[in-house]
Enzyme design. Sequence first.
Site, PDB file in Angstrom:
ATOM      1  N   ASN A   1      14.110  -6.578  -9.187  1.00 20.69           N
ATOM      2  CA  ASN A   1      13.561  -5.847  -8.040  1.00 20.69           C
ATOM      3  C   ASN A   1      14.530  -6.045  -6.882  1.00 20.69           C
ATOM      4  OD1 ASN A   1      12.109  -4.827  -5.906  1.00 20.69           O
ATOM      5  ND2 ASN A   1      10.518  -6.406  -5.929  1.00 20.69           N
TER       6      ASN A   1
ATOM      7  N   HIS B   1       3.123  -4.157  -5.099  1.00 24.54           N
ATOM      8  CA  HIS B   1       3.888  -5.379  -4.852  1.00 24.54           C
ATOM      9  C   HIS B   1       3.309  -6.082  -3.622  1.00 24.54           C
ATOM     10  CE1 HIS B   1       7.141  -8.028  -3.668  1.00 24.54           C
ATOM     11  NE2 HIS B   1       7.551  -7.963  -4.921  1.00 24.54           N
TER      12      HIS B   1
ATOM     13  N   GLU C   1       4.600  -7.390  -1.131  1.00 17.87           N
ATOM     14  CA  GLU C   1       5.180  -6.982   0.156  1.00 17.87           C
ATOM     15  C   GLU C   1       4.565  -5.672   0.634  1.00 17.87           C
ATOM     16  OE1 GLU C   1       9.285  -7.445  -1.024  1.00 17.87           O
ATOM     17  OE2 GLU C   1       8.951  -9.604  -1.082  1.00 17.87           O
TER      18      GLU C   1
ATOM     19  N   GLU D   1       2.410 -12.082  -9.916  1.00  9.60           N
ATOM     20  CA  GLU D   1       3.325 -12.680  -8.944  1.00  9.60           C
ATOM     21  C   GLU D   1       2.514 -13.412  -7.876  1.00  9.60           C
ATOM     22  OE1 GLU D   1       7.321 -10.495  -8.615  1.00  9.60           O
ATOM     23  OE2 GLU D   1       5.870  -9.262  -7.576  1.00  9.60           O
TER      24      GLU D   1
ATOM     25  N   GLY E   1       9.914 -15.335  -3.112  1.00  8.56           N
ATOM     26  CA  GLY E   1      10.941 -15.636  -2.112  1.00  8.56           C
ATOM     27  C   GLY E   1      10.841 -17.039  -1.552  1.00  8.56           C
TER      28      GLY E   1
END
Length: 262
Positions: free
Chosen positions: A11, A96, A98, A168, A174
Amino acid sequence: MTHRSQVITGNWKMYKTQTEATYFVRSLMPRVESISTQVCLAVPFTMICGLAEEAKESRLVIGAQNMNDVSEGAFTGEIAAKMLIEAGAQFVLLGHSERRCLFQENNDFINRKVKRAVKEGLRPVLCIGESKEERQADRTEEVIRSQLTECLIGLMPDQLKNLIVAYEPVWAIGAGEAATPEMAQKAHYFCRQILGELLTIELANQIVIQYGGSVNASNAKELMNQPDIDGLLIGGASLSLESFSQIVDDSESILNLKVESI
Ligand code: PGA
């Protein structure tokens, strides 16, 4: 009995120039030619067309990181599934964290996107996962259950044969520290149980469930060694050709082990 396929997806988020991306893809293609692992890249919209063209004779699959839920319309700045397909995308990341956290996407919107992707023939990669607070409050399974249920509501098992689920945990994305393989396996096993309840047990056993969140060349193998982890969704480490290629090689050796153990 055959084992589920193993899918490794990079990604790229909002990184790389077209030149860097082209170099990456040209270098990666020969390395994925004769392997069983499926290797995919979720790239920025403007790169889909060029990279899909580069990769068209290869086994490398190019996809998108997001899309809108309607077929077309006055939605400035949005992109439709049809446009992604025309550009050469074969899959799309949906939900996702984010997108959920920074752009306020909720399960209802993501559900409409999954329906749209299925309708247009674009493979959906549904991303789910709990936040740090939710894990600390022992709500991980509750969150997984509600995200899967609400994002897949109204879809029939035969529409979801191609579905990929990416687990996730938000706290690992991150962060530099991934979930432990045991923690991830437990969550993946739970996801598969819920998929079995929502769809059919047979289909749940075929659906690829990827792990994502601080995967790198040092921890990928151990994660993939878990029985319910069928691949990885990789952010930071997918930007480097060296680390991404290493993870792809590791996936291939783990896949061979999993196939042998059947
Ligand atoms: P990360 O990102 O590998 O950099 O943690 C994963 C993701 O956002 O999909």
